[in-house]
Design a protein around this motif. Structure first.
Motif, short mmCIF file in Angstrom:
data_model
loop_
_atom_site.label_atom_id
_atom_site.label_comp_id
_atom_site.label_asym_id
_atom_site.label_seq_id
_atom_site.Cartn_x
_atom_site.Cartn_y
_atom_site.Cartn_z
N ALA A 105 40.32 66.24 36.29
CA ALA A 105 40.52 67.53 37.08
C ALA A 105 41.18 68.79 36.42
N ASN A 106 42.20 68.38 35.68
CA ASN A 106 42.70 69.50 34.80
C ASN A 106 41.88 70.19 34.03
N GLU A 107 40.94 69.80 33.42
CA GLU A 107 40.16 70.23 32.36
C GLU A 107 39.19 71.35 32.83
N PHE A 108 39.08 71.45 34.08
CA PHE A 108 38.13 72.21 34.80
C PHE A 108 38.64 73.65 34.95
N GLY A 109 39.98 73.94 34.58
CA GLY A 109 40.48 75.27 34.32
C GLY A 109 40.84 75.79 35.66
#
Length: 391
Positions: A162-166
């Motif tokens: 989820a954190n990689e979705f900016g």
């Protein structure tokens, strides 16, 4: 300079249909007015007149963009479990091929008049495509983990994805009752509360799911065995999956229940009786593609909970088109009216995704997009109806 669009009917989704209605829209897509043809505000204005029905842009409440490279690969009517097995085996495709397929799918969604999508993801591979898209996406990062002892580990991994979705701030959600332990469900419920985000869960897409939870029998036992999963500690509950897993979630947790192909009238009443914050989502063309059967829609429509529509993925559908889903519904349930089902395709999905201040209905001050449904018959679709994006 504002533009005026008119059609045989304007269908706002939150109000009555307006015969020969007129919609005024600014250059940046904001609705400035909706008028009857005799309103003095449109006197002398240049009006772009069309035959058909003007509606808001569609909201696709359930999709899997990252499976777009599987279009036409999995045969129809395999049943859910063989379908799942093939999806799992095809996930290791080259990332460039996956990305190109997602870009093409995103364009298809846009061209088919879809303005917002609730999209399930298992990885962050779709993040860049979504960030560059003209479409609003709300991502639901799926978690799978049937082993109770792995619940915390699975959640931590999903948070990393989820954190990689900016800046998008996705939801983290359960994949399905048969793939998530009670312990993980409870962690996801707490995560939903902390993030203030809804959940979206595949529900009762096959009868095998109910057999597993009622009797611990059926195809899922072989499915777990093939995966090397030990489910010795899993106990049959003598009730369907829906009635088993929903008590793991708080009453006020917003949940989209997707597919519901084998949900019984008792299951539906269970949700109603508890007053849960549930929205139903149907993907009829995917149901026909995989199982060859549709949910019993009429069992759902008499209750208070909203209904939405989704396309599922190109692994399980020939196209990503909400109009196609509407046409299938009206073909099989001809007594349903478009004035009702247009809500399923627009405002109900926008409300669930928390974007109804902008999308889902034709109202002054909103920018929901504008679709024209052509080759209609009064306020009804025909087999020849197509969608044209006006705005």
């Amino acid at each position: 300079m504002n533009t005026f669009f008119s059609a045989d009917y304007v269908l706002p989704s939150t109000g009555k249909a307006i015969k020969d209605g007129i919609v005024e829209i600014s250059e940046d897509g904001i609705i400035r007015g909706i008028y009857t043809p005799d309103n003095p505000m449109v006197s002398g204005k240049a009006i772009a007149k069309h035959h058909g029905i003007i509606t808001p842009g569609f909201v696709n409440a359930h999709c899997h963009l990252e499976l777009s490279h599987m279009k036409g690969v999995i045969p129809k009517h395999t049943g859910l479990i063989p379908f799942l097995q093939q999806v799992m085996s095809l996930r290791t495709t080259d990332e460039l091929q996956i990305t190109n397929a997602m870009k093409a799918a995103d364009k298809q969604l846009y061209d088919n008049g879809i303005v917002a999508v609730g999209d399930h993801a298992n990885t962050s591979v779709s993040a860049a495509v979504k960030a560059a898209s003209k479409i609003y996406y709300h991502t639901f990062v799926e978690v799978l983990g049937f082993e109770p002892e792995l619940a915390s580990q699975k959640l931590t991994a999903a948070i990393g994805v989820a954190n990689e979705f900016g800046n998008e701030s996705p939801s983290i959600t359960a994949h399905a009752p048969y793939s998530v332990s009670k312990e993980l469900f409870k962690l996801l419920n707490e995560e939903s509360f902390q993030r203030k985000k809804p959940l979206s869960i595949h529900n009762q897409e096959s009868e095998a799911e109910n057999q597993l939870f009622r009797y611990k029998t059926g195809q899922f036992l072989d499915f777990y065995k093939a995966l090397g999963k030990d489910i010795t500690d899993f106990k049959a509950q003598a009730r369907n999956s829906l009635q088993t897993f929903m008590p793991y979630l708080s009453l006020d947790t917003p949940v989209l229940l997707v597919h519901n192909t084998y949900s019984s009238s008792k299951d539906i009443f269970f949700i109603e009786r508890q007053g849960r914050n549930v929205t139903w989502c149907f993907c009829p063309n995917a149901n026909l593609y995989i199982e060859g059967i549709l949910p019993k829609l009429k069992n759902f429509i008499h209750y208070r909970h909203d209904i939405t529509l989704g396309t599922d993925s190109l692994a399980s559908n020939d196209r990503l088109c909400i109009l196609s889903e509407l046409k299938t519904i009206h073909q099989h349930f001809p007594d349903l009216s478009l004035t009702e089902t247009i809500k399923w395709a627009t405002i109900n999905g926008a409300r669930f995704l928390g974007i109804a201040d902008k999308y889902g209905s034709l109202e002054t001050g909103k920018s929901p997009g504008l679709n024209l449904l052509t080759h209609t018959q009064g306020l009804a679709l025909t087999p020849d109806t197509e969608v044209v994006r006006l705005v």
